[in-house]
Design a protein around this motif. Structure first.
Motif, PDB file in Angstrom:
ATOM      1  N   ALA A 291       0.827  -1.200   0.000  1.00  0.00           N
ATOM      2  CA  ALA A 291       0.000   0.000   0.000  1.00  0.00           C
ATOM      3  C   ALA A 291       0.865   1.255   0.000  1.00  0.00           C
ATOM      4  O   ALA A 291       0.565   2.238  -0.689  1.00  0.00           O
ATOM      5  CB  ALA A 291      -0.932  -0.001   1.210  1.00  0.00           C
ATOM      6  N   ALA A 292       1.962   1.194   0.762  1.00  0.00           N
ATOM      7  CA  ALA A 292       2.867   2.351   0.801  1.00  0.00           C
ATOM      8  C   ALA A 292       3.522   2.581  -0.550  1.00  0.00           C
ATOM      9  O   ALA A 292       3.663   3.719  -1.009  1.00  0.00           O
ATOM     10  CB  ALA A 292       3.927   2.140   1.882  1.00  0.00           C
TER      11      ALA A 292
ATOM     12  N   ILE B 254       2.934   5.823  -3.581  1.00  0.00           N
ATOM     13  CA  ILE B 254       3.965   6.694  -4.156  1.00  0.00           C
ATOM     14  C   ILE B 254       3.590   7.018  -5.591  1.00  0.00           C
ATOM     15  O   ILE B 254       3.362   6.115  -6.393  1.00  0.00           O
ATOM     16  CB  ILE B 254       5.342   5.999  -4.113  1.00  0.00           C
ATOM     17  N   PRO B 255       3.496   8.284  -5.954  1.00  0.00           N
ATOM     18  CA  PRO B 255       3.138   8.635  -7.343  1.00  0.00           C
ATOM     19  C   PRO B 255       4.152   8.056  -8.328  1.00  0.00           C
ATOM     20  O   PRO B 255       5.360   8.176  -8.141  1.00  0.00           O
ATOM     21  CB  PRO B 255       3.185  10.175  -7.342  1.00  0.00           C
ATOM     22  N   LYS B 256       3.634   7.376  -9.352  1.00  0.00           N
ATOM     23  CA  LYS B 256       4.507   6.781 -10.354  1.00  0.00           C
ATOM     24  C   LYS B 256       4.890   7.847 -11.376  1.00  0.00           C
ATOM     25  O   LYS B 256       4.046   8.593 -11.859  1.00  0.00           O
ATOM     26  CB  LYS B 256       3.820   5.596 -11.037  1.00  0.00           C
TER      27      LYS B 256
END
Length: 339
Positions: A106-107, A111-113
Motif C-alpha cells: 500500500a505504501a 507513491i506517485p509513479k
C-alpha cells in the motif's frame, strides 16, 4: 558443680517416672507430665522411635493398565497442547507477515509513479516502443485506428468541399526536438461536414508519414485544427520537389538558433498560401501520429501535392533526417475520396 547438679536432676526425674508408672496414687495427667519430662513413653520406649510403616498395596493388572492409559492420555494431551500452541504461533506470525506485506504494498502504491515522457523516432524510444514507455501512450501500441496509413481502396464519392477561412496571421516558430512547429494566431478556420475547426499549429515530417497506394513523398505538412468541443481535424499536405514554397521559406527564415527554443517574428504569414489549387482529398478516421496517439482524429489528406524547392527540403533534412512514424495498414478502414 553446676554440671553435677544437672546430672543428678535428670536421674531423679527418670527414676521418679519409672517408679510412679505403677503408683495408683499418681493421676494419669501427672504420669504424662512425668513421662514427657523424662522423654519416654508409657511403655518405656524412646519418644523418637516410630512404628514400622505399612507396606504399599500391590496394584492389580487392571489397575496397572488403567494407570498406564491415564499416563498415556496425559502425555497425549500435553503434546496436543504444545502442537496447538505452535500452530497458533505460526498462524499469528503468518498473519503479521501478511499484514506487513500489505502495508508495504500500500505504501509503494501510494507513491506517485513517474513515467518517462521521452520518445523519439529511432532506437529504444522509437515508435515500436511508444506504447511501452508510458501507460498513457498505450494506444500507440494497441490502438484500433492508428495513423498514419497507406491510403488504398478509397471509395469515390461526392465529398463536401473543404472551406478555408485563412488569413495573414502572427506566428512563432519552435524547434521542439522532434520537428519544426509553427503556432498560428487565432482566427483561421476550416469547415467540413458541417463542422468548423480552428487552425492551431502546423509542423513537418520527413519523409511523409502518409502513403498513397504505396507511394511516399519526401515531406509532409500537418495542419492541426480543433473545434469548440476539442475534436481534432488534421489536414495533410504532401510535399514534392519543385519551386520554392513562400510560407515554408518564411518559416525557415525565422528558425530559432537553438533546439527547444522559440522565435517570435514581427512579420505575419498566410496559411492559405500553403493550400493547393485543387481541393480534392481523402478522408478517414485515425489518430495523432505522436504520443499519446489519441484516436478519433478526422484526417483530410489533399490529393494534389504542394511543391517545395530541393534547398528548402535539404535545410529541414539537416535538422531532422528522420522524423516520421511508419505507416499502418489501412485494411478495415473506411476511406473516402473525392471524385
Amino acid at each position: 558443680m553446676r554440671t553435677l547438679l544437672t546430672l543428678l536432676a535428670c536421674c531423679y526425674v527418670v527414676t521418679a517416672a519409672a517408679s510412679n508408672e505403677k503408683d495408683p496414687l499418681i493421676s494419669p495427667s501427672t504420669k504424662s507430665a512425668l513421662v514427657g519430662a523424662a522423654g519416654v513413653t508409657s511403655t518405656g520406649s524412646s519418644a523418637s522411635s516410630s512404628a514400622p510403616a505399612t507396606p504399599p498395596r500391590k496394584l492389580t493388572e487392571r489397575e496397572k493398565e488403567a494407570q498406564a492409559e491415564a499416563d498415556l492420555s496425559a502425555r497425549i494431551q500435553e503434546r496436543l497442547a504444545i502442537m496447538r500452541a505452535n500452530q497458533a504461533a505460526r498462524v499469528a506470525a503468518a498473519a503479521k507477515a501478511k499484514k506487513q506485506a500489505a502495508a508495504k504494498e500500500a505504501a509503494i502504491a501510494a507513491i506517485p509513479k513517474v513515467y518517462s515522457n521521452v520518445w523519439s523516432y529511432e532506437g529504444e524510444t522509437g515508435p515500436a516502443n511508444w506504447g511501452k514507455i508510458n501507460p498513457a501512450w498505450a494506444k500507440c501500441g494497441a490502438g484500433n485506428r492508428q495513423s498514419p496509413i497507406d491510403i488504398r481502396d478509397g471509395m469515390k464519392v461526392d465529398l463536401e468541399q473543404i472551406t478555408f477561412d485563412y488569413h495573414p496571421s502572427s506566428f512563432n516558430v519552435t524547434d521542439n526536438g522532434h520537428t519544426v512547429q509553427v503556432m498560428v494566431g487565432s482566427g483561421n478556420f476550416l469547415t467540413v461536414g458541417n463542422r468548423t475547426y480552428e487552425l492551431i499549429q502546423f509542423h513537418f515530417h520527413r519523409p511523409s508519414e502518409e502513403r498513397i497506394n504505396g507511394k511516399g513523398y519526401e515531406m509532409v505538412v500537418h495542419l492541426v485544427h480543433k473545434d469548440g468541443e476539442g475534436r481534432i481535424a488534421m489536414l495533410a499536405l504532401l510535399l514534392e520537389r519543385g519551386k520554392p514554397q513562400p510560407v515554408i521559406q518564411t518559416v525557415w527564415n525565422n528558425l530559432p538558433l537553438e533546439k527547444l527554443d522559440t522565435a517570435a517574428p514581427v512579420e505575419s504569414l498566410d496559411p492559405l498560401d500553403l493550400i493547393p489549387a485543387r481541393r480534392d482529398y481523402y478522408t478517414f478516421m485515425g489518430s495523432m501520429t505522436t504520443p499519446p496517439c489519441n484516436e478519433g482524429v478526422l484526417w483530410l489528406v489533399m490529393k494534389e501535392p504542394v511543391q517545395a524547392s530541393p534547398a528548402q527540403m535539404a535545410l529541414f533534412s539537416r535538422l531532422y533526417p528522420l522524423n516520421a512514424r511508419p505507416t499502418q495498414p489501412s485494411s478495415g478502414r473506411i476511406i473516402k475520396e473525392s471524385n
